[in-house]
Each structure stands twice: as structure tokens, then as C-alpha cells.
Design an enzyme around this catalytic site. Sequence first.
Site, PDB file in Angstrom:
ATOM      1  N   ASP A 173      44.825  50.191  42.590  1.00 55.00           N
ATOM      2  CA  ASP A 173      43.864  49.302  41.945  1.00 55.00           C
ATOM      3  C   ASP A 173      42.447  49.728  42.318  1.00 55.00           C
ATOM      4  O   ASP A 173      41.858  49.251  43.289  1.00 55.00           O
ATOM      5  CB  ASP A 173      44.111  47.821  42.277  1.00 55.00           C
ATOM      6  CG  ASP A 173      45.274  47.243  41.462  1.00 55.00           C
ATOM      7  OD1 ASP A 173      45.829  47.974  40.627  1.00 55.00           O
ATOM      8  OD2 ASP A 173      45.613  46.067  41.667  1.00 55.00           O
ATOM      9  N   TYR A 176      39.359  48.315  38.287  1.00 57.41           N
ATOM     10  CA  TYR A 176      39.494  47.062  37.525  1.00 57.41           C
ATOM     11  C   TYR A 176      38.767  47.169  36.182  1.00 57.41           C
ATOM     12  O   TYR A 176      38.175  46.214  35.702  1.00 57.41           O
ATOM     13  CB  TYR A 176      39.015  45.842  38.332  1.00 57.41           C
ATOM     14  CG  TYR A 176      40.025  45.442  39.387  1.00 57.41           C
ATOM     15  CD1 TYR A 176      40.185  46.218  40.526  1.00 57.41           C
ATOM     16  CD2 TYR A 176      40.844  44.332  39.232  1.00 57.41           C
ATOM     17  CE1 TYR A 176      41.134  45.898  41.487  1.00 57.41           C
ATOM     18  CE2 TYR A 176      41.791  44.009  40.197  1.00 57.41           C
ATOM     19  CZ  TYR A 176      41.939  44.795  41.314  1.00 57.41           C
ATOM     20  OH  TYR A 176      42.873  44.481  42.249  1.00 57.41           O
ATOM     21  N   HIS A 300      52.084  37.194  44.099  1.00 51.91           N
ATOM     22  CA  HIS A 300      52.933  38.354  43.812  1.00 51.91           C
ATOM     23  C   HIS A 300      54.297  38.319  44.494  1.00 51.91           C
ATOM     24  O   HIS A 300      54.807  39.350  44.923  1.00 51.91           O
ATOM     25  CB  HIS A 300      52.191  39.649  44.166  1.00 51.91           C
ATOM     26  CG  HIS A 300      50.918  39.835  43.401  1.00 51.91           C
ATOM     27  ND1 HIS A 300      50.881  39.876  42.022  1.00 51.91           N
ATOM     28  CD2 HIS A 300      49.628  39.941  43.815  1.00 51.91           C
ATOM     29  CE1 HIS A 300      49.622  40.020  41.619  1.00 51.91           C
ATOM     30  NE2 HIS A 300      48.842  40.055  42.690  1.00 51.91           N
ATOM     31  N   VAL A 330      48.162  42.325  46.871  1.00 54.06           N
ATOM     32  CA  VAL A 330      47.821  40.971  47.313  1.00 54.06           C
ATOM     33  C   VAL A 330      46.416  41.039  47.913  1.00 54.06           C
ATOM     34  O   VAL A 330      46.167  41.848  48.804  1.00 54.06           O
ATOM     35  CB  VAL A 330      48.829  40.468  48.369  1.00 54.06           C
ATOM     36  CG1 VAL A 330      48.395  39.112  48.914  1.00 54.06           C
ATOM     37  CG2 VAL A 330      50.227  40.391  47.765  1.00 54.06           C
ATOM     38  N   HIS A 331      45.513  40.182  47.431  1.00 53.91           N
ATOM     39  CA  HIS A 331      44.107  40.285  47.838  1.00 53.91           C
ATOM     40  C   HIS A 331      43.863  39.538  49.142  1.00 53.91           C
ATOM     41  O   HIS A 331      43.228  38.478  49.192  1.00 53.91           O
ATOM     42  CB  HIS A 331      43.202  39.780  46.714  1.00 53.91           C
ATOM     43  CG  HIS A 331      43.420  40.532  45.435  1.00 53.91           C
ATOM     44  ND1 HIS A 331      43.082  40.047  44.210  1.00 53.91           N
ATOM     45  CD2 HIS A 331      43.961  41.759  45.228  1.00 53.91           C
ATOM     46  CE1 HIS A 331      43.402  40.938  43.288  1.00 53.91           C
ATOM     47  NE2 HIS A 331      43.949  41.983  43.884  1.00 53.91           N
TER      48      HIS A 331
HETATM   49 FE   LIG Z   1      47.521  45.080  41.930  1.00 50.57          FE
END
Ligand SMILES: [Fe+2]
Length: 426
Positions: A173, A176, A300, A330-331
Site C-alpha cells: 500500500d 493510495y 481486516h 491494518v493501520h
Molecule cells: Fe491494505
Amino acid sequence: MAVWLMFVMLAFAGMLSCGVSYDRPPPRPSRFVPLAEELDSTSPQQVHISMVGHDQMRISWITDDANTPATVSYGTSPGNYAFSAKGTSSSYRYVLYESGEIHDVVIGPLKPSTVYYYRCGSDSNPELSFQTPPAQFPINFGLAGDLGQTDWTTSTLDHISKSNYDVFLLPGDLSYADTIQPLWDSFGRLVEPLASQRPWMVTQGNHEIEKIPVIHSQSFTSYNARWHMPFEQSGSNSNLFYSFEVAGVHVIMLGSYTDFGPSSAQYSWLQSDLRKVDRTKTPWLVVLLHAPWYNSNTAHQGEIESVNMKAAMEGLLYGARVDVIFSGHVHAYERFTRVYKEKTDNCGPVYINIGDGGNREGLSKNYINPQPTISVFREASFGHGQLQVVNASYAQWTWHRNDNDEPVVADSIWLKSFSSNPSCKM
Ligand SMILES: [Fe+2]
Ligand SMILES: *[C@@H]1O[C@H](CO)[C@@H](O)[C@H](O)[C@H]1NC(C)=O
């Protein structure tokens, strides 16, 4: 009870927990980075470098103009280029967007731990420099996933740039852009100051897929065109999974969003790559993949890329005595103990989720309670990690939270490699 007394009590409770009273920041929007005013259509932009084999570097950059040369001049003193190399150029189309000319030049052989000065394309272009990684321990890796391009990303990158890292590892990622292709160009310009100075080794996440049924049926078009990783050198047939070695560390980059089952190309490539690992030459074995196999955040949970990929490959990585597995997606930040098949296992990998780079979607703040015993540390904050591999036996992992824009070490642990742990048979 008097309202003021409740206030006093709340304030007191806040003071008691002041170690963790850091305010979770709200998401920040993506910030478009325009082409700098002094640059024109023939100027190199979005320069980034990546390792190729043990002594070469791939230099990638983009020009808006299609007729600029794919050449790099380089040497070990400023303005004095003893060497030059020629590469290739390409471009891609995505719906109505047409990319600039993407130049790809592999240079070398290069000496380890050396600063090289280089210039992309024609003589009038500016000089840049990078430092090659060391040939031996110690080596420092910077890590952050789910980077995006917000003001939080800028903080994270600022902290990483001051961390004295040798190689950056990104578990998926990146931009974005999410199909808005100019945001890939913007991301390239945002990361250039770092990515043109140290190798950036990346793997892809779900935000790189960019497939739109009927309209654009190919996956990973932009990612593959812009972030060519050294898959050919590691016997892989796809840019979506590869490995490389640096200073006694064998790093495997897996693809969560391409086939991973026992009959897949990725699975057989992984088997053969693991067979090639020689722990006397590379005592450390590290894996990166996007969708985490272990995660106690509510975000997730139960996704097939996590559940099925883990079912297919966990045994392989456990058997190979992988030291540590990094994920993103996962942020938030989370570190597990050594795990195999959901349980603490002293011969299993340490799992670390580092999807906290700072993207526009914001933090994943909700956790499953109680905290599972295999989860050692979890916190929803933006930040980055550093893996400092001191020698064949020991490495120090630290997680640095972006605490009101200052990097603060919030988690730290010493890891011992399996190559120096006789109780886990190789
Ligand atoms: Fe992702
Ligand atoms: C490796 O580094 C650790 C931590 O600094 C140190 O305690 C240990 O003695 C070193 N081992 C060797 C073989 O140098």
C-alpha cells in the site's frame, strides 16, 4: 455529586494514564505534490532506487517528455562520473491516463557502504547521490507500510530520513492513488528525496491492484510499471514476489493478492527460494507480506488473503525458521510473540504489523478484547519501525510513534536469530 468533583476525578485519571494519553490524530487528506516549478517536461522526476543482486542498483525515474535518454552517469566524487549505463524506457495507459516515460537503468558493480553521485539522462540534469548498503553487519532497515501521501506520511518520512537507515522495506500500500493515476506521480515526487538516496524495496498491497471490471481488466498495471523490483534475479517470474540478500539478511517479499496456493507459481518459487537460503551466509531470514496472518485489531479480520495464505504457507515459513514476518494493511502497530498455528512457539517467527505509515484512511482504533496472549504490544498510532541487525545473532527492533510529529520510541525488543539458536533444528 458536584460536577466540579467529577472534573477533578477525570483530570486525575487522565494524569495517571498520561503515559498513554497521546491523542489519536484524525485522518488527514491526500496532498497532491505538484512538479517543482524549476522542472520542465524533460526533467527527471520521481527518482527512486532499488537493489539488484548484491552489487547493482536500479535507478528509476520519469520524464513527461518521451524523448529523453535512459542513461545514468555515476561515480564516487561529485561532478565526476567515471561510469555510465544505458537502460530501457516504457509507459503505460490506464483508462484515459497516459503515463510519462518511465526510465529503468541498472548500474554497477558498486562498492558497499559507498556514496555514489549520479545524474539521470542528459548533462544538464541535476546531480543526485545515494549510499550503497553495507556488505556486512551491522545494517539498519527502516520500515513502514500503508504509507499514502498525507501530512502524517510526511511526518513518518521525515522521521525515517533522520534514522540513519540503509534500506527501506515497505510491506504494501504505497500511493493510495486508487485508480487516480496522477496520484502515483504525486507519490513518486513525495518520496523522491528519500527513495533517490537509499534503496526502497517494496511489495504490493490491495491498493496497488487498481483493476476495474470491463474498464481496466489488468491488475497492478501502475505498480509493476513504476516499481520494478529485482524478481528476475531471484528466479521469480513475477514482480509480485521476489527475494534479495543484503549484509547477511535474506529478505523474501510475498504477494498477498496473487495466487499463493500449493499449485501456484508463487508457492513453488517460495519453496525453491527457501531451499537456496544458506544461513551461514545469511543468518537472518525476514519475510514481508501485506495482509497479516496474525492480527488482534477488529479491522481486516477473516479476509481470505490472510486466512488462506496463512493456511497455505505458514508451515513452509515455520519449517524454514523465518526470524520475523512484517505485514501492513491494518493501520496500527502490533507485535506478536513467536507464533505457530495460533500458539506461542519458540521456533516460530515473530509477527509484526506495521501498517501505520499515515495514509488518508486514518487509524484502525478498535481491538479484540481481551488481548490474545500471543499479542505482546498493540497501539493504533502512526509511526515507523527500525530493524537494526547488529550481528549474526542479534537485532534490535524499535517502533517509533509519530507523537505530535516527534518520533518517540514506544516499543523495543532484542531478537535472536534462529541461526544462533541450537534448540530450534533447521
Ligand atoms: Fe491494505
Ligand atoms: C552481537 O551483538 C550483541 C548485542 O550487541 C552482543 O551482546 C554480542 O556479543 C554480539 N555477538 C558477537 C558474536 O559479536
